[in-house]
Scaffold this motif. Sequence first.
Motif, PDB file in Angstrom:
ATOM      1  N   VAL A 131       0.860  -1.183   0.000  1.00 25.24           N
ATOM      2  CA  VAL A 131       0.000   0.000   0.000  1.00 25.24           C
ATOM      3  C   VAL A 131       0.898   1.236   0.000  1.00 25.24           C
ATOM      4  O   VAL A 131       1.785   1.361   0.851  1.00 25.24           O
ATOM      5  CB  VAL A 131      -0.920   0.023   1.252  1.00 25.24           C
ATOM      6  CG1 VAL A 131      -1.705   1.330   1.310  1.00 25.24           C
ATOM      7  CG2 VAL A 131      -1.882  -1.157   1.243  1.00 25.24           C
ATOM      8  N   GLY A 132       0.681   2.112  -0.952  1.00 26.30           N
ATOM      9  CA  GLY A 132       1.411   3.378  -0.988  1.00 26.30           C
ATOM     10  C   GLY A 132       0.799   4.322   0.032  1.00 26.30           C
ATOM     11  O   GLY A 132      -0.427   4.413   0.130  1.00 26.30           O
ATOM     12  N   LEU A 153       5.949   6.987   1.184  1.00 24.70           N
ATOM     13  CA  LEU A 153       6.551   5.699   1.471  1.00 24.70           C
ATOM     14  C   LEU A 153       5.528   4.636   1.116  1.00 24.70           C
ATOM     15  O   LEU A 153       4.400   4.961   0.750  1.00 24.70           O
ATOM     16  CB  LEU A 153       6.934   5.584   2.952  1.00 24.70           C
ATOM     17  CG  LEU A 153       5.818   5.270   3.932  1.00 24.70           C
ATOM     18  CD1 LEU A 153       6.348   4.373   5.017  1.00 24.70           C
ATOM     19  CD2 LEU A 153       5.308   6.543   4.555  1.00 24.70           C
ATOM     20  N   SER A 154       5.914   3.402   1.210  1.00 25.57           N
ATOM     21  CA  SER A 154       4.888   2.382   1.083  1.00 25.57           C
ATOM     22  C   SER A 154       5.117   1.317   2.125  1.00 25.57           C
ATOM     23  O   SER A 154       6.211   1.190   2.678  1.00 25.57           O
ATOM     24  CB  SER A 154       4.838   1.809  -0.330  1.00 25.57           C
ATOM     25  OG  SER A 154       5.805   0.834  -0.492  1.00 25.57           O
ATOM     26  N   ILE A 155       4.053   0.621   2.430  1.00 25.10           N
ATOM     27  CA  ILE A 155       4.131  -0.437   3.436  1.00 25.10           C
ATOM     28  C   ILE A 155       3.778  -1.756   2.768  1.00 25.10           C
ATOM     29  O   ILE A 155       3.078  -1.775   1.742  1.00 25.10           O
ATOM     30  CB  ILE A 155       3.174  -0.172   4.613  1.00 25.10           C
ATOM     31  CG1 ILE A 155       1.730   0.005   4.114  1.00 25.10           C
ATOM     32  CG2 ILE A 155       3.619   1.054   5.399  1.00 25.10           C
ATOM     33  CD1 ILE A 155       0.699   0.120   5.224  1.00 25.10           C
ATOM     34  N   SER A 156       4.272  -2.833   3.321  1.00 29.02           N
ATOM     35  CA  SER A 156       3.934  -4.127   2.749  1.00 29.02           C
ATOM     36  C   SER A 156       3.895  -5.172   3.853  1.00 29.02           C
ATOM     37  O   SER A 156       4.298  -4.912   4.990  1.00 29.02           O
ATOM     38  CB  SER A 156       4.951  -4.523   1.685  1.00 29.02           C
ATOM     39  OG  SER A 156       6.143  -4.944   2.298  1.00 29.02           O
ATOM     40  N   PHE A 169       8.139  -1.297   6.353  1.00 27.72           N
ATOM     41  CA  PHE A 169       8.137   0.052   5.776  1.00 27.72           C
ATOM     42  C   PHE A 169       9.239   0.152   4.731  1.00 27.72           C
ATOM     43  O   PHE A 169      10.399  -0.137   5.021  1.00 27.72           O
ATOM     44  CB  PHE A 169       8.339   1.107   6.881  1.00 27.72           C
ATOM     45  CG  PHE A 169       7.103   1.314   7.686  1.00 27.72           C
ATOM     46  CD1 PHE A 169       6.694   0.367   8.609  1.00 27.72           C
ATOM     47  CD2 PHE A 169       6.306   2.430   7.497  1.00 27.72           C
ATOM     48  CE1 PHE A 169       5.522   0.526   9.325  1.00 27.72           C
ATOM     49  CE2 PHE A 169       5.137   2.597   8.205  1.00 27.72           C
ATOM     50  CZ  PHE A 169       4.737   1.640   9.134  1.00 27.72           C
ATOM     51  N   GLY A 170       8.840   0.561   3.550  1.00 31.12           N
ATOM     52  CA  GLY A 170       9.810   0.644   2.449  1.00 31.12           C
ATOM     53  C   GLY A 170      10.478   1.994   2.386  1.00 31.12           C
ATOM     54  O   GLY A 170      10.440   2.666   1.361  1.00 31.12           O
TER      55      GLY A 170
END
Lengths: 451, 462
Positions: free
Chosen positions: B386-387, B406-409, B458-459
């Motif tokens: 998810v961005g 950022l994006s999370i995964s 967290f990317g």
Amino acid sequence: MIDEKELLDLCDHAVTLGVEKGADQIEAIAQFKSELETEVEQGEVSSVNRIMGNEIAIRVFVEKRMGSAFTNIATKDSVSEAVSLALQAAKAANPDDDFVSLSKPSEYPSIPGLWNDSIITTDPGQVVNEVVEIVKRGASHKDLVPAMASSGANAYLVAYANNNGVRHAEKTSIGYGFLAAIAKTESGVTPMVFAVDIGRGLDIRKEAIVHEVAEILDMCKKEVMGKSGRHTVVFHPRALLQLLQYTLVPSIKGENVARGKSKIGDKIGEQIASEKITLYDDGTHPKGIASSIADDEGVARQKTTVIDRGVLRSFLWDTYWGNRMGVSSTGNASRNMREGLIEIKSTNIVIEPGTRSIENIISDIDYGYYIQNVQGAHSSNPESGDFSIVGNPAILIEDGKKVGQVHGLMVSGNAFDLLKQVGEIAKEPHYLQGIIAPEIVFSDTSIIAKE
Amino acid sequence: MFDLLERALERTRDLKASYVELRGEDGFIEYLQMDDGRISALTQRIERGCAIRVLADGAWGFVTTGDLENLDGAIEDAYSIAKAAAPTRKEPIELAEINAVRDKVKSSAKEDPRNVSVEEKVDYLQDTMNVIRDYDERITAVTLKMRNASGEKFLLTSEGTRIQSPVNLVWIYPWVTGKDGTRLSAARYEEASTHQGWEFMKETATPEFIGEQVAKRVKLQLDGVPAKGGSFPCVMGPRVIGVLAHEALGHLAEADLTVNTPFNGRIGEVVAAEDVNMIDDGTYPGGLGTTKYDDEGTPTSRVEIIKDSVLTELMTNREYAAKIGQRPTGNARAESYLYPPIIRMRNTMFEKGDYVYDEIFEDIDFGYYCADFRGGQAQMNASFQVGVQEAYEIVNGEVGRPVMDLSISGIATDALFKIDAIAKEDFPFELGRCGKGQTAYVSSGGPTIRFSKGGITFGGKE
């Protein structure tokens, strides 16, 4: 079925009528499409779908006020009504002082093989047989579970005319086969892996599709842990295209350059990428699925050098933004027929290949990742080029060997920095929808592995 | 149009099909786009067409046509292409039984957007543009997209169903770019209603509201600090937890996809931490995905996907309900007559827990609070991304500095067990569009939820 000459007659009718009724500028584009596609769910053909119809879009300018209209009925009466609606809409619009002109006549390229008769002469049963065969061959591979599959035979006829004397009609065809499959792993299932073979006719390379899916799934069956840090990353072109579509490509669209939305809008002539990168937009490539003779404004398609050995050479333009910025259209106009919006779109992104095979390149990597596909490229920031995506499948490379799949591997960075970190480009291009490119190796790329 | 379809259906009696379905549509659709004050698209159209689905010898044939004068030919075509597929099937497709319904659903929209002048709509866009421009001098480019629709759709089946339903849509989507020195950033927002008419734009999605929502997010992006990479304890606000419900879990519980996911065969098993409840509700009053019936004529319903942390029920259409022995839940949706109905979500949400909002942040020394997203994507192995376009650091239990893009995964099936606090608050819904080969208007939401370290990656760049 209507033919392209009849579509052009309808466009001529619209243009003549529009001028009579007071349009300063008028263009009409008419399309007929026939799409026959099969759907496979859980290994069996569940449905055969036929989507067939006409789409006619009109755009007029009256004293620099724009109006547009759409109809799906291919008769002169209906087109006349659409012309009236477009003229009416133009009355409600504000004048656009920056509007100069619709497209002017250009010399069209000759591109062999855009049309294959088999697409319209083929019996639906044969299209079904193609997908049945793909699934059958897929299921014969150990552990491969076909999840979805499809085959299709699509025909597109298009005509364009405007009152600057641009008149053009052409037809293109598409035939394709598709397989998506999973395999069981120790902890669950692999990501869904897919392969497509797409061309102009129904000569689908079924074995190649199945082979590609099976090969990727084999790499995914073993699950291994990844390591955070900066590592070498190999992008398959299908993963790279997704990333570029939401970062580099928006930045080379002339509209975004003109509106100050491109991070590289003032960098023409400057080194923006590794000198290993030469990148074209080529709407005339004989093997390109997006190739056609003209764009949606009747402008000739062309090969545009965007990046030459790392140096930014050109952006992509349509007629409006080209006129506004004093440059010629590069034949990249794309029209949403029903909504009337014209946008600049890339056709086939072509990246020049390197000299070594991907196998040789991987065999020299001590530690790195081979990204087959990505999740979330569309959430990248197209203005800044920042991205943070999940590689899925992401294959760990250790001591020159592909050792297994890493769950939840994130790759983050900035696309414009990444373009400067090109280590090597493989030699064999993959001919995919939207991109013709080999695998590309990026060094020193930020990786966040799931803990 | 009803009569035209009725007569065409009547003539299919001699066809040896087990089921024939006609979905007609007669409506007004318009699209406007304004780029930095310039109208770049303004198209109004009347769209009429019909989707035909025929089940013959256990396989589907689907044909869509705008040529209503030649429905017989299109129905014949659908029948013959179904017959072409049928011999390849081992088991015929069967449909779960539903009661045939005769109903005419009334529109609840007060002001039909068709009757609102183009000038008023252009003024709305211009006003929104002004609010955004005036918010922060660093805002450099604004694109506004507006789509409105009103009309009727008709469902007639060989089983006797005859449903006429309204088609309503008002939708606004701004995309805004900001520039600070050489730093460029962007944010988006989205509001829509499928139940109200133009009054929604005047009373709820006003230019002031829309303008401020998007402009403040661009400002936060420009002021934000970079995110760190790795796994941290984190708190997801209603807009982000909603998209997690949709992307990370909802897609795994669509029965046509479940078989290829880790949820396959796990009905009745614990799949989440204690007290986790997640539903898809097609009956939620005013919900963007709410309708009385689905596009196969099944009444919509509340689907308890995860109840008390147990995977309980999947979303189905008639075909998959029969296949997996579950009830048809009313989740068959088609974007328009140009597409066949497939299993889609409607209003997807986590349910309320028992934590006080402030308690959720208290124990976090360092983490992130994610308040709004931009795009998300799920994979069949439960991997989600998810961005995030609005996020803040959490330091010593307090929400602090804003964070840049950022994006999370994560892996949904793992992350569900890392939920350790759910707020007992009412929550707003995030309104948006889901793509699964065709677009569906959906909403999603949930209360503020905390994940312990290890649930979400967290990317970031550091």
